[in-house]
Design a protein around this motif. Structure first.
Motif, PDB file in Angstrom:
ATOM      1  N   MET A  52      47.484  36.112  37.238  1.00 55.70           N
ATOM      2  CA  MET A  52      47.174  36.243  38.657  1.00 55.70           C
ATOM      3  C   MET A  52      47.659  37.604  39.144  1.00 55.70           C
ATOM      4  O   MET A  52      48.576  38.179  38.571  1.00 55.70           O
ATOM      5  CB  MET A  52      47.848  35.130  39.457  1.00 55.70           C
ATOM      6  N   PRO A  53      47.040  38.128  40.172  1.00 54.63           N
ATOM      7  CA  PRO A  53      47.494  39.410  40.692  1.00 54.63           C
ATOM      8  C   PRO A  53      48.858  39.288  41.353  1.00 54.63           C
ATOM      9  O   PRO A  53      49.237  38.232  41.852  1.00 54.63           O
ATOM     10  CB  PRO A  53      46.410  39.773  41.719  1.00 54.63           C
ATOM     11  N   ASN A  54      49.596  40.398  41.362  1.00 53.13           N
ATOM     12  CA  ASN A  54      50.939  40.378  41.940  1.00 53.13           C
ATOM     13  C   ASN A  54      50.945  39.970  43.403  1.00 53.13           C
ATOM     14  O   ASN A  54      51.947  39.467  43.916  1.00 53.13           O
ATOM     15  CB  ASN A  54      51.592  41.753  41.794  1.00 53.13           C
ATOM     16  N   ALA A  55      49.833  40.179  44.107  1.00 54.85           N
ATOM     17  CA  ALA A  55      49.782  39.824  45.528  1.00 54.85           C
ATOM     18  C   ALA A  55      50.000  38.334  45.744  1.00 54.85           C
ATOM     19  O   ALA A  55      50.411  37.915  46.827  1.00 54.85           O
ATOM     20  CB  ALA A  55      48.445  40.257  46.124  1.00 54.85           C
ATOM     21  N   ASP A  56      49.709  37.520  44.724  1.00 56.86           N
ATOM     22  CA  ASP A  56      49.892  36.081  44.848  1.00 56.86           C
ATOM     23  C   ASP A  56      51.309  35.631  44.490  1.00 56.86           C
ATOM     24  O   ASP A  56      51.612  34.451  44.523  1.00 56.86           O
ATOM     25  CB  ASP A  56      48.909  35.350  43.923  1.00 56.86           C
ATOM     26  N   ILE A  57      52.176  36.577  44.121  1.00 59.38           N
ATOM     27  CA  ILE A  57      53.522  36.249  43.648  1.00 59.38           C
ATOM     28  C   ILE A  57      54.549  36.675  44.691  1.00 59.38           C
ATOM     29  O   ILE A  57      54.619  37.847  45.062  1.00 59.38           O
ATOM     30  CB  ILE A  57      53.818  36.951  42.305  1.00 59.38           C
ATOM     31  N   THR A  58      55.334  35.738  45.164  1.00 56.47           N
ATOM     32  CA  THR A  58      56.390  36.071  46.129  1.00 56.47           C
ATOM     33  C   THR A  58      57.736  36.264  45.439  1.00 56.47           C
ATOM     34  O   THR A  58      58.651  36.858  46.014  1.00 56.47           O
ATOM     35  CB  THR A  58      56.528  34.967  47.184  1.00 56.47           C
ATOM     36  N   GLY A  59      57.879  35.771  44.230  1.00 57.15           N
ATOM     37  CA  GLY A  59      59.116  35.933  43.483  1.00 57.15           C
ATOM     38  C   GLY A  59      59.103  35.054  42.253  1.00 57.15           C
ATOM     39  O   GLY A  59      58.525  33.958  42.261  1.00 57.15           O
ATOM     40  N   LEU A  61      62.573  26.478  44.072  1.00 58.59           N
ATOM     41  CA  LEU A  61      61.740  27.670  44.237  1.00 58.59           C
ATOM     42  C   LEU A  61      61.149  27.714  45.642  1.00 58.59           C
ATOM     43  O   LEU A  61      61.210  28.740  46.329  1.00 58.59           O
ATOM     44  CB  LEU A  61      60.613  27.675  43.205  1.00 58.59           C
ATOM     45  N   ASP A  62      60.584  26.594  46.071  1.00 57.88           N
ATOM     46  CA  ASP A  62      59.946  26.535  47.381  1.00 57.88           C
ATOM     47  C   ASP A  62      60.942  26.844  48.500  1.00 57.88           C
ATOM     48  O   ASP A  62      60.625  27.565  49.444  1.00 57.88           O
ATOM     49  CB  ASP A  62      59.321  25.156  47.601  1.00 57.88           C
ATOM     50  N   ALA A  63      62.149  26.288  48.379  1.00 57.81           N
ATOM     51  CA  ALA A  63      63.151  26.461  49.434  1.00 57.81           C
ATOM     52  C   ALA A  63      63.562  27.925  49.595  1.00 57.81           C
ATOM     53  O   ALA A  63      63.939  28.354  50.691  1.00 57.81           O
ATOM     54  CB  ALA A  63      64.373  25.593  49.146  1.00 57.81           C
ATOM     55  N   CYS A  64      63.495  28.694  48.516  1.00 54.83           N
ATOM     56  CA  CYS A  64      63.866  30.106  48.559  1.00 54.83           C
ATOM     57  C   CYS A  64      62.653  31.029  48.692  1.00 54.83           C
ATOM     58  O   CYS A  64      62.791  32.253  48.623  1.00 54.83           O
ATOM     59  CB  CYS A  64      64.672  30.481  47.312  1.00 54.83           C
ATOM     60  N   GLY A  65      61.473  30.445  48.886  1.00 52.80           N
ATOM     61  CA  GLY A  65      60.273  31.245  49.059  1.00 52.80           C
ATOM     62  C   GLY A  65      59.792  31.915  47.789  1.00 52.80           C
ATOM     63  O   GLY A  65      59.133  32.963  47.850  1.00 52.80           O
ATOM     64  N   LEU A  66      60.087  31.316  46.656  1.00 51.17           N
ATOM     65  CA  LEU A  66      59.683  31.869  45.363  1.00 51.17           C
ATOM     66  C   LEU A  66      58.465  31.108  44.847  1.00 51.17           C
ATOM     67  O   LEU A  66      58.388  29.890  44.973  1.00 51.17           O
ATOM     68  CB  LEU A  66      60.832  31.771  44.359  1.00 51.17           C
ATOM     69  N   ARG A  86      60.624  44.768  42.958  1.00 50.41           N
ATOM     70  CA  ARG A  86      60.375  45.127  41.556  1.00 50.41           C
ATOM     71  C   ARG A  86      61.021  44.100  40.624  1.00 50.41           C
ATOM     72  O   ARG A  86      60.416  43.688  39.634  1.00 50.41           O
ATOM     73  CB  ARG A  86      60.926  46.528  41.264  1.00 50.41           C
ATOM     74  N   VAL A  87      62.244  43.711  40.938  1.00 51.01           N
ATOM     75  CA  VAL A  87      62.980  42.799  40.060  1.00 51.01           C
ATOM     76  C   VAL A  87      62.456  41.376  40.167  1.00 51.01           C
ATOM     77  O   VAL A  87      62.394  40.642  39.168  1.00 51.01           O
ATOM     78  CB  VAL A  87      64.491  42.856  40.381  1.00 51.01           C
ATOM     79  N   LEU A  88      62.035  40.972  41.354  1.00 50.59           N
ATOM     80  CA  LEU A  88      61.566  39.602  41.568  1.00 50.59           C
ATOM     81  C   LEU A  88      60.079  39.418  41.264  1.00 50.59           C
ATOM     82  O   LEU A  88      59.655  38.308  40.919  1.00 50.59           O
ATOM     83  CB  LEU A  88      61.811  39.180  43.023  1.00 50.59           C
ATOM     84  N   VAL A  89      59.297  40.480  41.384  1.00 48.22           N
ATOM     85  CA  VAL A  89      57.843  40.331  41.279  1.00 48.22           C
ATOM     86  C   VAL A  89      57.254  41.200  40.168  1.00 48.22           C
ATOM     87  O   VAL A  89      56.760  40.699  39.158  1.00 48.22           O
ATOM     88  CB  VAL A  89      57.151  40.645  42.622  1.00 48.22           C
ATOM     89  N   ASP A  90      57.329  42.505  40.345  1.00 42.13           N
ATOM     90  CA  ASP A  90      56.573  43.396  39.470  1.00 42.13           C
ATOM     91  C   ASP A  90      57.044  43.332  38.014  1.00 42.13           C
ATOM     92  O   ASP A  90      56.220  43.212  37.088  1.00 42.13           O
ATOM     93  CB  ASP A  90      56.651  44.829  39.984  1.00 42.13           C
ATOM     94  N   ASN A  91      58.351  43.424  37.794  1.00 43.05           N
ATOM     95  CA  ASN A  91      58.858  43.416  36.413  1.00 43.05           C
ATOM     96  C   ASN A  91      58.523  42.109  35.693  1.00 43.05           C
ATOM     97  O   ASN A  91      57.919  42.123  34.617  1.00 43.05           O
ATOM     98  CB  ASN A  91      60.372  43.656  36.397  1.00 43.05           C
ATOM     99  N   PRO A  92      58.915  40.972  36.249  1.00 46.18           N
ATOM    100  CA  PRO A  92      58.669  39.727  35.518  1.00 46.18           C
ATOM    101  C   PRO A  92      57.198  39.316  35.475  1.00 46.18           C
ATOM    102  O   PRO A  92      56.779  38.631  34.552  1.00 46.18           O
ATOM    103  CB  PRO A  92      59.503  38.697  36.272  1.00 46.18           C
TER     104      PRO A  92
END
Length: 276
Positions: free
Chosen positions: A4-11, A46-51, A261-267
């Protein structure tokens, strides 16, 4: 397994475990849980922390029986990836089955174990097979021994991920010349670091900040940093909570762009969530 594209990833939380207390457990284990940690509970955190996404790591006490983790990956393929524990002699067919379920790497938990010859035919052969699949090898070992383990594994060309800040014990002096070989390793692109489970090294926030700063210097920035909750924080359940581990990351990386970067792009790239 649809990227999925990174735009769909919050963390992405890159380190968590699920298990049930009634599952078969390996002999000689260091720990036996007396409670259940389910995928539903994990997703709620995950949901509670917005991930949006997470990575399940096979618990060492379940050995190479990855069925419980695989079942969770198959139920929630859009949100989860996995890291399995396997024998060096695992067949290509078994690796393919794990890959189809969303497994993207293997873990070597080397705590309390004699180090093997990872340049020998069995392990090096496995690592080369992982390279062909684009998988990674995650390593948990004490800080002082990482320079003894990692180079042999890197020889195969496989990507290496080091768990839990590298587990630098409270007695470790980061500027001690004996640790220079480890920090030199971090200049190599295939080596990633998880900013996770600082409590396993008895590190408070100040110590975690000092370790992160030294790792950042060695890595040349945050481009190979990841974050993990280490939920359910086995053996430390009474000392921390999921939201506290997430808050630690926010304290370590107050800059929103670095945190993204650490929460989304890298992983997203490393664990196969992002488009190639």
């Amino acid at each position: 397994m649809t990227p999925m594209p990174n735009a769909d990833i919050t963390g992405i939380d890159t380190h968590a475990h699920i298990f049930r207390r009634d599952l078969p457990m390996v002999a000689g284990r260091r720990y036996s849980p007396d409670y259940d940690a389910t995928v539903e509970q994990y997703l709620a955190h995950l949901d509670a922390c917005g991930l949006s996404h997470g990575v399940l790591i096979q618990p060492s006490f379940l050995g190479t029986d990855n069925h419980y983790m695989v079942a969770a990956l198959q139920r929630f393929p859009e949100r989860l990836r996995g890291v399995a524990v396997v024998d060096a002699q695992i067949s290509d067919g078994e690796l393919d089955e794990l890959a189809a379920a969303g497994v993207v790497g293997i873990r070597l938990n080397l705590i309390g174990k004699l180090l093997e010859d990872y340049t020998g035919p069995a392990w090096s052969g496995l690592f080369r097979r992982l390279v062909r699949r684009g998988w990674q090898v995650e390593i948990q070992r004490g800080f002082a021994d990482l320079a003894l383990v990692v180079p042999a594994i890197l020889e195969s060309g496989v990507t290496v991920v080091i768990d839990h800040f590298g587990l630098p014990a409270a007695s470790v002096q980061l500027d001690d010349p004996q640790h220079a070989p480890f920090f030199d390793l971090l200049g190599q692109a295939p080596v990633w670091i998880k900013l996770s489970a600082a409590y396993r090294s008895q590190s408070d926030l100040a110590r975690a900040r000092a370790i992160e700063a030294r790792l950042r210097e060695a890595c040349g920035g945050v481009g190979r940093f990841l974050w993990g909750s280490d939920w359910p924080n086995t053996q430390f359940e009474s000392q921390t909570r999921y939201d506290e581990q997430f808050a630690l990351l926010e304290a370590l990386l107050p800059d929103p762009e670095e945190r993204r970067r650490v929460l989304v792009d890298n992983p997203a790239t490393l664990f196969g969530f992002a488009h190639a």
